[in-house]
Design an enzyme around this catalytic site. Structure first.
Site, PDB file in Angstrom:
ATOM      1  N   SER A  71       0.837  -1.191   0.000  1.00 23.66           N
ATOM      2  CA  SER A  71       0.000   0.000   0.000  1.00 23.66           C
ATOM      3  C   SER A  71       0.872   1.241   0.000  1.00 23.66           C
ATOM      4  O   SER A  71       2.027   1.205   0.443  1.00 23.66           O
ATOM      5  CB  SER A  71      -0.892  -0.009   1.249  1.00 23.66           C
ATOM      6  OG  SER A  71      -1.483   1.245   1.484  1.00 23.66           O
ATOM      7  N   TYR A 102      -1.351  -0.246  10.498  1.00 22.83           N
ATOM      8  CA  TYR A 102      -1.536  -0.763   9.143  1.00 22.83           C
ATOM      9  C   TYR A 102      -0.329  -0.428   8.270  1.00 22.83           C
ATOM     10  O   TYR A 102       0.213  -1.293   7.570  1.00 22.83           O
ATOM     11  CB  TYR A 102      -2.805  -0.171   8.538  1.00 22.83           C
ATOM     12  CG  TYR A 102      -3.009  -0.480   7.075  1.00 22.83           C
ATOM     13  CD1 TYR A 102      -3.459  -1.738   6.677  1.00 22.83           C
ATOM     14  CD2 TYR A 102      -2.776   0.476   6.094  1.00 22.83           C
ATOM     15  CE1 TYR A 102      -3.663  -2.029   5.330  1.00 22.83           C
ATOM     16  CE2 TYR A 102      -2.975   0.198   4.757  1.00 22.83           C
ATOM     17  CZ  TYR A 102      -3.419  -1.053   4.383  1.00 22.83           C
ATOM     18  OH  TYR A 102      -3.606  -1.339   3.049  1.00 22.83           O
TER      19      TYR A 102
END
Length: 264
Positions: free
Chosen positions: A141, A154
Site C-alpha cells: 500500500s 496498518y
C-alpha cells in the site's frame, strides 16, 4: 500483449471481495486455474460464481479457511499442495487513534497482514524454485511509504511486506521465480467506503464523500479519485505473466501518483 496463464494455478488470499476478487477474476480471464479464498463459505461461494460470471473460462476453486491460523493454512495447502502463482492479498485495516493502539492490536495487524504472507511463501516457494518457474506477489500500500497518522499499525505491516518481498526475491535469485510487491493506492472497495465514512460526514452522498476524503486525507493523489480494484488487478496479472520475467525484487506502484517520489 497477450497474457496467457493457461496451465498455471494461482492462489489469491482474501479474494472473496474487493481487490482480491478483482485479481482472481483477472487471473482467471487470462487462463489460470484460480483458488479463491476467504473465511466465510457463503462469501467464497458467491465470489467463485462472480469470477465465472465475469467471463472467465478457467477452472475456479473456492476454499473457505482462515489463513491467519496454522490450521487454515494447513487446510489450503492440503487441498492445493502446489501452485505457480501466489498473491498475498489478505489484509485488515482501519483507523485508530495513534497513541491508543494496544499491544494486541499491533500483534494482530502483524500476524494477519505479514505473517500470513510469510507462512504461505515459505510453504510454496520451494516447489516453485524446484520447478524453475513461479510468481509471488504481496499487495502492499501507499501507506507503506507515506504512513498515515490514523493508520500507523496498518502502515507498519505494509512496510514490512516490502522488506519481506525484497528478501524472498533474493532467496529465489536465479531460479526463474520472481517475487514482487504491488504498492496499491487508495482503492474503491466496500471496506474503504466504510473507512471513508469514518473520516467524513456520513450524511454525504458517496461521490461527495469520496471527494472530501481525497481532498482532506489523500491530497497527494495525482489521480484525484479512488483507484478501481480492476486497475490493481491489471498490474498483478501482468506481473504473473511470462512477459514480466525480468521484474523481480521490485515494489511496483499502482498508486495514482500518491507517493511523491520519482523512483521507488
Amino acid at each position: 500483449m497477450q497474457l496467457d496463464l493457461t496451465g498455471r494455478t494461482a492462489l489469491v488470499t482474501g479474494s472473496s471481495q474487493g481487490i482480491g476478487l478483482a485479481i482472481a477474476s483477472g487471473l482467471a480471464r487470462s487462463g489460470a486455474r484460480v483458488v479463491v479464498n476467504g473465511r466465510d463459505q457463503g462469501k467464497v461461494d458467491a465470489a467463485v460464481e462472480e469470477v465465472r460470471d465475469r467471463g472467465a473460462a478457467a477452472d475456479v476453486l473456492g476454499i473457505a479457511a482462515d489463513l491467519a491460523s496454522d490450521e487454515g493454512t494447513a487446510e489450503v495447502v492440503g487441498r492445493i499442495p502446489d501452485i505457480d502463482i501466489l498473491v498475498n492479498n489478505l489484509g485488515i485495516f482501519g483507523a485508530e487513534e495513534p497513541l491508543g493502539i494496544s499491544d494486541d492490536e499491533w500483534r494482530r495487524y502483524f500476524e494477519v497482514n505479514v505473517l500470513t504472507a510469510v507462512r504461505l511463501t515459505r510453504t510454496y516457494l520451494p516447489g516453485m524454485t524446484e520447478r524453475g518457474w513461479g510468481r509471488v506477489q504481496y499487495i502492499a500500500s501507499d501507506s507503506a511509504v507515506a504512513i498515515p497518522a490514523e493508520m500507523i499499525h496498518y502502515g507498519m505491516s505494509k512496510t514490512a511486506l516490502l522488506a519481506v518481498s525484497r528478501g524472498f526475491a533474493k532467496a529465489a535469485a536465479g531460479t526463474g521465480v520472481t517475487v514482487n510487491s504491488v504498492i496499491a493506492g487508495p482503492t474503491h472497495t466496500g471496506g474503504v467506503e466504510e473507512f471513508v465514512y469514518q473520516l467524513v460526514d456520513r450524511d454525504l452522498p458517496w461521490d461527495e464523500a469520496q471527494r472530501e476524503f481525497m481532498l482532506r486525507h489523500r491530497p497527494q493523489s495525482l489521480l484525484q479519485r479512488l483507484i478501481e480494484p480492476e486497475e490493481i488487478a491489471n498490474m498483478v496479472v501482468y506481473l504473473s505473466s511470462a512477459q514480466a520475467s525480468a521484474t523481480t525484487g521490485a515494489a511496483v506502484r499502482v498508486d495514482g501518483g500518491y507517493v511523491d517520489a520519482i523512483v521507488p
